[in-house]
Design an enzyme around this catalytic site. Sequence first.
Site, mmCIF file in Angstrom:
data_model
loop_
_atom_site.group_PDB
_atom_site.id
_atom_site.type_symbol
_atom_site.label_atom_id
_atom_site.label_comp_id
_atom_site.label_asym_id
_atom_site.label_seq_id
_atom_site.Cartn_x
_atom_site.Cartn_y
_atom_site.Cartn_z
ATOM 1 N N CYS A 155 7.338 51.700 -1.134
ATOM 2 C CA CYS A 155 7.366 50.384 -0.505
ATOM 3 C C CYS A 155 8.834 50.072 -0.245
ATOM 4 O O CYS A 155 9.574 49.756 -1.169
ATOM 5 C CB CYS A 155 6.745 49.324 -1.418
ATOM 6 S SG CYS A 155 6.955 47.644 -0.778
ATOM 7 N N CYS A 214 9.699 46.050 -0.718
ATOM 8 C CA CYS A 214 9.683 45.434 -2.057
ATOM 9 C C CYS A 214 9.209 46.482 -3.064
ATOM 10 O O CYS A 214 9.938 47.450 -3.294
ATOM 11 C CB CYS A 214 8.882 44.135 -2.087
ATOM 12 S SG CYS A 214 7.232 44.145 -1.376
ATOM 13 N N SER A 215 8.022 46.314 -3.640
ATOM 14 C CA SER A 215 7.606 47.259 -4.676
ATOM 15 C C SER A 215 6.086 47.370 -4.739
ATOM 16 O O SER A 215 5.522 47.543 -5.805
ATOM 17 C CB SER A 215 8.155 46.821 -6.039
ATOM 18 O OG SER A 215 7.789 45.473 -6.292
ATOM 19 N N CYS A 216 5.418 47.275 -3.577
ATOM 20 C CA CYS A 216 3.949 47.327 -3.542
ATOM 21 C C CYS A 216 3.455 48.644 -4.149
ATOM 22 O O CYS A 216 3.995 49.714 -3.847
ATOM 23 C CB CYS A 216 3.456 47.188 -2.117
ATOM 24 S SG CYS A 216 3.885 45.585 -1.415
#
Lengths: 228, 208
Positions: free
Chosen positions: B112, B115-117
């Site tokens: 991702c 962000c940090s999906c």
Amino acid sequence: MTRIHDMGGRFGDGPVQPEGEDEPIFHEEWHRRALAVTLATGSLGQWNLDMSRHARESLAVPDYATFSYYEKWIGAVADLLVDNGVLTRADLAGEDSPADGAAHPLAGRALTKDKVAGVLSRGGPTTRESNVAPLFEPGQAVRALRPAANRLVDGGHTRMPSYVAGARGRILMAHGAHVLPDSNAHGLGEAPEPLYAVIFPAGELWAAPENPDDEVVLDLWQSYLEPA
Amino acid sequence: MPHDHHSHDDAHPHALLPSDPALRVKALETILTRKGLIDPAALDEIIDTYENKIGPKNGADVVARAWSDAGFRKALLEDATAVVRDLGYYGRQGEHVVVVENTPETHNMVVCTLCSCYPWSLLGIPPAWYKSDAYRARAVREPRKVLADFGVTLPEGTAVRVWDSTAEMRYLVLPMRPERTEGMPFEQLAALVTRDSMIGTGLAKAPA
């Protein structure tokens, strides 16, 4: 237009530092609390997931660059609490306020222990009915718009990374209609529209791809795309 | 067109809290608790859920089933969301799941960049490296060099397909089943499935 979080393809970051599979999930006690405070305050219902992401991206550039992961989370939560009227600046500054002692109007919505399992297992699906007709189908050639930008709010939240702007790819999957973050992050409604997995040859994205057969897939909303 | 007010706001409220992160979290938790907006017991429950209940074992169970049962594998690749829901692995950050299969021709890898999906309901909370700037920046542009950071070299002729999780679709990699595992009991098969093999930065373990 772009923000510091939009870092896909950037040079200069050095090696990735893998961790063993048995490393603890949280490295500090406050990481645990930061995650839990974020999830618990989210369930007060005063902002949505897209607003939450936008708040993290809106941290000042030097803060975003230097804050550790959970520092970004807790900074964004504090900002969301004040921006949405849940807390005041005086509350954060630790100053006494006349309202102390009276029940907070949202206290009845606080997430209680018995509700945690239900809230986490229900999640927050983003598929919706939509009256926006799909324009594309799998196999079709498309181009990502250029520049990568929110076209509803100047400088606003978008999920189109800048590295894909202007690139030509093809529709790989149609995911149905999903909430549009560019609208929902700014309180302009969910505005659901078709979402697609779009596949791009690495050579469309990078000047010197590692291998001409490599590809990158991104999930892109219909309004991010045009026929190619 | 309206402008995004955040971009001009240089006095973010968070700066009013202590700057040390541990003290900052503590201060915020104390304020929210005093006002009845959070329940410390609920926080403990959230932490216990992600520390002890939801983790890569969920994903490994899905992968081992796909290796063992062709009908399950077919259903999983067609509609993973429905299949993982039946197994009880639906949940927050796992509402819309797609499983992508590694083959000798294609190696899949998930990132991702924005962000940090990450598929929480199948893999738990992401490891620190997944959330790092280096991984987010490099995985899309030079996946093979990133794989080398993990000690992985792909055979000649295998293309890399990187999935940038830009929406709420959550991608899980179905790694290739290791050789010499025919007839292996299910629990032993599942033990070969590493977290990294389901992100695509690793391969499933070879049997001992």
